[in-house]
Design an enzyme around this catalytic site. Structure first.
Site, PDB file in Angstrom:
ATOM      1  N   SER A 273      22.791 -23.307 153.234  1.00  0.00           N
ATOM      2  CA  SER A 273      23.442 -24.613 153.422  1.00  0.00           C
ATOM      3  C   SER A 273      22.875 -25.663 152.467  1.00  0.00           C
ATOM      4  O   SER A 273      23.644 -26.409 151.824  1.00  0.00           O
ATOM      5  CB  SER A 273      23.324 -25.087 154.873  1.00  0.00           C
ATOM      6  OG  SER A 273      21.993 -25.001 155.318  1.00  0.00           O
ATOM      7  N   HIS A 303      23.018 -16.950 158.716  1.00  0.00           N
ATOM      8  CA  HIS A 303      22.404 -18.277 158.569  1.00  0.00           C
ATOM      9  C   HIS A 303      22.537 -19.003 159.919  1.00  0.00           C
ATOM     10  O   HIS A 303      22.084 -18.507 160.935  1.00  0.00           O
ATOM     11  CB  HIS A 303      23.083 -18.990 157.394  1.00  0.00           C
ATOM     12  CG  HIS A 303      22.421 -20.252 156.933  1.00  0.00           C
ATOM     13  ND1 HIS A 303      21.105 -20.550 157.163  1.00  0.00           N
ATOM     14  CD2 HIS A 303      22.908 -21.323 156.226  1.00  0.00           C
ATOM     15  CE1 HIS A 303      20.804 -21.730 156.647  1.00  0.00           C
ATOM     16  NE2 HIS A 303      21.893 -22.227 156.080  1.00  0.00           N
ATOM     17  N   HIS A 349      13.486 -13.183 158.120  1.00  0.00           N
ATOM     18  CA  HIS A 349      13.740 -14.368 157.291  1.00  0.00           C
ATOM     19  C   HIS A 349      13.600 -13.990 155.830  1.00  0.00           C
ATOM     20  O   HIS A 349      12.800 -13.120 155.477  1.00  0.00           O
ATOM     21  CB  HIS A 349      12.746 -15.499 157.629  1.00  0.00           C
ATOM     22  CG  HIS A 349      13.216 -16.825 157.153  1.00  0.00           C
ATOM     23  ND1 HIS A 349      12.919 -17.299 155.888  1.00  0.00           N
ATOM     24  CD2 HIS A 349      13.970 -17.770 157.748  1.00  0.00           C
ATOM     25  CE1 HIS A 349      13.482 -18.484 155.741  1.00  0.00           C
ATOM     26  NE2 HIS A 349      14.123 -18.802 156.848  1.00  0.00           N
ATOM     27  N   ARG A 358       9.147 -23.488 163.660  1.00  0.00           N
ATOM     28  CA  ARG A 358      10.234 -24.133 164.414  1.00  0.00           C
ATOM     29  C   ARG A 358      10.468 -23.380 165.734  1.00  0.00           C
ATOM     30  O   ARG A 358      10.838 -23.955 166.744  1.00  0.00           O
ATOM     31  CB  ARG A 358      11.526 -24.165 163.579  1.00  0.00           C
ATOM     32  CG  ARG A 358      11.359 -24.928 162.261  1.00  0.00           C
ATOM     33  CD  ARG A 358      12.586 -24.785 161.373  1.00  0.00           C
ATOM     34  NE  ARG A 358      12.831 -23.394 161.022  1.00  0.00           N
ATOM     35  CZ  ARG A 358      13.907 -22.973 160.363  1.00  0.00           C
ATOM     36  NH1 ARG A 358      14.823 -23.834 159.978  1.00  0.00           N
ATOM     37  NH2 ARG A 358      14.061 -21.691 160.076  1.00  0.00           N
ATOM     38  N   ASP A 404      16.306 -19.629 165.199  1.00  0.00           N
ATOM     39  CA  ASP A 404      17.490 -19.367 166.025  1.00  0.00           C
ATOM     40  C   ASP A 404      17.187 -18.524 167.260  1.00  0.00           C
ATOM     41  O   ASP A 404      18.003 -18.455 168.175  1.00  0.00           O
ATOM     42  CB  ASP A 404      18.564 -18.680 165.177  1.00  0.00           C
ATOM     43  CG  ASP A 404      19.021 -19.577 164.041  1.00  0.00           C
ATOM     44  OD1 ASP A 404      19.241 -20.773 164.302  1.00  0.00           O
ATOM     45  OD2 ASP A 404      19.139 -19.093 162.904  1.00  0.00           O
TER      46      ASP A 404
HETATM   47  C1  LIG Z   1      17.546 -13.674 157.872  1.00  0.00           C
HETATM   48  C2  LIG Z   1      17.952 -12.419 157.111  1.00  0.00           C
HETATM   49  C3  LIG Z   1      19.410 -12.565 156.717  1.00  0.00           C
HETATM   50  C4  LIG Z   1      17.079 -12.300 155.851  1.00  0.00           C
HETATM   51  O1  LIG Z   1      17.631 -11.289 155.058  1.00  0.00           O
HETATM   52  P1  LIG Z   1      16.788 -10.570 153.926  1.00  0.00           P
HETATM   53  O2  LIG Z   1      16.026 -11.554 153.119  1.00  0.00           O
HETATM   54  O3  LIG Z   1      17.725  -9.688 153.186  1.00  0.00           O
HETATM   55  O4  LIG Z   1      15.764  -9.728 154.803  1.00  0.00           O
HETATM   56  P2  LIG Z   1      14.946  -8.426 154.400  1.00  0.00           P
HETATM   57  O5  LIG Z   1      14.627  -8.412 152.935  1.00  0.00           O
HETATM   58  O6  LIG Z   1      13.837  -8.321 155.365  1.00  0.00           O
HETATM   59  O7  LIG Z   1      16.019  -7.270 154.656  1.00  0.00           O
HETATM   60  C5  LIG Z   1      15.698  -5.923 154.373  1.00  0.00           C
HETATM   61  C6  LIG Z   1      16.473  -5.037 155.339  1.00  0.00           C
HETATM   62  O8  LIG Z   1      16.012  -5.303 156.676  1.00  0.00           O
HETATM   63  C7  LIG Z   1      17.107  -5.621 157.491  1.00  0.00           C
HETATM   64  N1  LIG Z   1      16.747  -6.633 158.464  1.00  0.00           N
HETATM   65  C8  LIG Z   1      16.231  -7.857 158.210  1.00  0.00           C
HETATM   66  N2  LIG Z   1      16.142  -8.552 159.374  1.00  0.00           N
HETATM   67  C9  LIG Z   1      16.602  -7.752 160.340  1.00  0.00           C
HETATM   68  C10 LIG Z   1      16.800  -7.932 161.730  1.00  0.00           C
HETATM   69  N3  LIG Z   1      16.529  -9.083 162.354  1.00  0.00           N
HETATM   70  N4  LIG Z   1      17.309  -6.894 162.438  1.00  0.00           N
HETATM   71  C11 LIG Z   1      17.602  -5.743 161.818  1.00  0.00           C
HETATM   72  N5  LIG Z   1      17.480  -5.529 160.504  1.00  0.00           N
HETATM   73  C12 LIG Z   1      16.981  -6.534 159.782  1.00  0.00           C
HETATM   74  C13 LIG Z   1      18.142  -6.205 156.540  1.00  0.00           C
HETATM   75  O9  LIG Z   1      19.455  -6.170 157.119  1.00  0.00           O
HETATM   76  C14 LIG Z   1      17.980  -5.310 155.334  1.00  0.00           C
HETATM   77  O10 LIG Z   1      18.659  -4.095 155.601  1.00  0.00           O
HETATM   78  P3  LIG Z   1      19.440  -3.306 154.421  1.00  0.00           P
HETATM   79  O11 LIG Z   1      18.374  -2.928 153.449  1.00  0.00           O
HETATM   80  O12 LIG Z   1      20.063  -2.182 155.132  1.00  0.00           O
HETATM   81  O13 LIG Z   1      20.420  -4.293 153.855  1.00  0.00           O
HETATM   82  C15 LIG Z   1      17.736 -11.161 157.996  1.00  0.00           C
HETATM   83  O14 LIG Z   1      16.391 -11.087 158.414  1.00  0.00           O
HETATM   84  C16 LIG Z   1      18.655 -11.118 159.201  1.00  0.00           C
HETATM   85  O15 LIG Z   1      19.797 -10.653 159.085  1.00  0.00           O
HETATM   86  N6  LIG Z   1      18.187 -11.623 160.394  1.00  0.00           N
HETATM   87  C17 LIG Z   1      19.037 -11.714 161.550  1.00  0.00           C
HETATM   88  C18 LIG Z   1      19.967 -12.915 161.443  1.00  0.00           C
HETATM   89  C19 LIG Z   1      19.210 -14.207 161.611  1.00  0.00           C
HETATM   90  O16 LIG Z   1      18.415 -14.366 162.520  1.00  0.00           O
HETATM   91  N7  LIG Z   1      19.522 -15.170 160.754  1.00  0.00           N
HETATM   92  C20 LIG Z   1      18.912 -16.499 160.831  1.00  0.00           C
HETATM   93  C21 LIG Z   1      17.937 -16.701 159.717  1.00  0.00           C
HETATM   94  S1  LIG Z   1      17.099 -18.243 159.889  1.00  0.00           S
END
Ligand SMILES: CC(C)(COP(=O)(O)OP(=O)(O)OC[C@H]1O[C@@H](n2cnc3c(N)ncnc32)[C@H](O)[C@@H]1OP(=O)(O)O)[C@@H](O)C(=O)NCCC(=O)NCCS
Length: 467
Positions: A273, A303, A349, A358, A404
């Protein structure tokens, strides 16, 4: 940047990871100085500061770029400047160098309240200075005076089907505010580049001021909560927003909203954002257009929508395994989520590698106000189980909870249980950070953003030619 700071950074480069506020604390804030006047005082020095930094360091390499970063969502790529907040992977967010507990201690509060006022956080983001109580009160009044939304925007919202997601309605309304943009008008009238920040400031103040009326109208239209009351100029921003949502008499909810709006406001410049707002603003789209775009990014489940997803996930879990489930049953449910190819919402994250402060701030709020709440206890139980499971699953780089994972539980406790609305509250708060950034980008003459993209064939050729 002053010479002592430069030499400190040379000897302790790790300080770059935490915030070194570009603008120092100052005790010059006097009660007669408004936010705009104080900003006008600060801008010339900051322009010189940026010039000096570029002159001294502009041609130096800053971090390696590896091909994986081009394919991998630009993770960790040093590519943006934003002084308002800095995110450290271990420590979490600092707003102008201040941690969340420091902000809670230092920023002015409402009479009888103990959480910081988001008005004060906005002042801090814009100036780097802690405002006086009086300055914050003036800001509350200013926003109340600017809060009305045009009739045609009310009509747009009233005509939206209640099945249209609140975030889509929010973005439509914010985009439509561009109708009265001071910046768009000034640009058409040929305003000089040096003056861009003035109308951007006015639009940003209008944007923040009008969000409660937009959010309140969406809430009441979609969830059938009766007629929208009026904004009270003697009340602070969060109190007014709570009133528009029907919770103005609930002191606990008003306090929660003050904390919520403060901690969701900014998370450095690279998140979807904040970066969208900056990117769109770099085309000199006015703050309403830029923030409408930012809201569309916030509406994504990876997000801001994750706060809605967490509650949906918790409710599904309770429906499946009951309210007082054993650790074993909860673990099994978490594994079933992962095995279905879904993420555990509220965990992980892109930057953080520890529990999000947070999350901790909200947990402390819950321990103070709702220690016996069942859903809060479930959140605590999950906190004890998810990290080990994510580590065992072996994919997520950060197994710890983010903001979140906690927010929806607090809102639900006070009766705001319409989870599709949660990201709208996040959107009200994130406007503070994006607006502060837009003001400074225009003050510092930030250029159009235009990174370079490559084709896979070009990458292959570059390295073939090199080998
Ligand atoms: C926030 C988020 C998008 C960060 O993504 P990122 O920087 O790509 O995270 P990573 O590098 O740790 O991801 C590596 C792998 O772990 C997975 N992973 C990361 N967080 C995960 C979670 N909470 N549950 C399951 N798998 C997760 C990713 O989907 C990715 O899988 P892939 O290789 O099959 O694509 C991710 O942690 C996520 O999807 N979290 C859940 C949604 C969420 O809470 N979002 C709010 C963020 S403030």
């Amino acid at each position: 940047m002053a010479a002592p700071v430069r030499s400190l950074l040379k000897s302790r480069p790790s300080l770059l990871r935490t915030a070194v506020p570009a603008i120092r604390f100052s005790s010059t804030s006097s009660k007669s100085v408004s936010l705009k006047e104080r900003l006008a005082e600060l801008i010339p020095a900051e322009i010189e500061n940026v010039k000096a930094t570029r002159a001294e360091h502009g041609k130096k390499a800053f971090g390696p770029v590896v091909v994986d970063q081009l394919y991998g969502g630009m993770r960790g790529l040093p590519a943006l400047i934003w002084d308002g907040s800095v995110l450290d992977a271990e420590e979490g967010i600092r707003f102008r160098g201040k941690t969340i507990p420091e902000c809670q201690a230092l920023l002015p509060k409402a009479p009888g309240g103990s959480e910081p006022l988001p008005e004060a956080l906005f002042w801090l983001l814009v100036t780097g200075e802690v405002p006086t109580q009086e300055q914050v009160t003036e800001l509350s009044k200013d926003w109340a005076a600017r809060s009305a939304i045009p009739e045609f925007v009310e009509e747009i919202l009233d005509r939206c089907p209640p099945t249209l997601h609140p975030m889509s309605q929010f973005s439509l309304a914010v985009t439509a505010l561009n109708h009265d943009s001071a910046f768009a008008k000034a640009y058409q009238a040929g305003v000089s580049k040096k003056e861009y920040w003035g109308p951007t400031f006015e639009d940003s103040m209008d944007l923040i001021a009008k969000l409660p009326n937009i959010a309140g109208r969406i809430y009441r239209n979609v969830f059938g909560q009766g007629k929208l009351p009026a904004i009270d100029p003697s009340k602070d921003y969060s109190h007014n927003l709570a009133t528009l949502l029907g919770f103005g008499e609930n002191h606990g909810f008003v306090e929660l909203l003050r904390l919520y709006l403060t901690i969701h406001s900014d998370h450095e410049g690279g998140n979807v954002s904040a970066h969208t707002g900056k990117l769109v603003g770099s085309a000199l789209s006015d703050p309403f257009l830029a923030y409408g775009a930012a809201l569309n990014g916030l509406a994504g489940p990876l997000h801001g929508l994750a706060n809605q997803e967490v509650l949906i996930w918790l409710r599904k879990m309770q429906a499946k395994i009951g309210e007082d489930a054993s650790d074993e049953a909860v673990k099994e449910y978490i594994w079933s989520t992962l095995k279905a190819g879904q993420v555990v919402p509220g965990y992980g994250h892109a930057v953080l590698r520890k529990t999000d402060p947070r999350y901790t701030a909200q947990r402390e709020f819950a321990l103070k106000h709702l220690p016996e709440d069942k859903l809060f206890k479930l959140v605590g139980q999950i906190y004890n189980l998810v990290p080990d499971i994510l580590l065992e699953a072996g994919k997520a780089k950060n197994p710890w909870p983010n903001v979140d994972a906690h927010s929806g539980v607090l809102l639900t406790y006070y009766g705001l249980d319409q989870m599709q609305f949660y990201t709208v509250l996040f959107g009200v708060s994130r406007a503070f950070g994006v607006a502060a950034q837009l003001i400074w980008d225009r003050a510092l003459g930030a250029p159009l953003e235009r990174p370079k993209s490559y084709s896979t064939a070009a990458i292959q050729k570059i390295f073939k030619d090199k080998s």
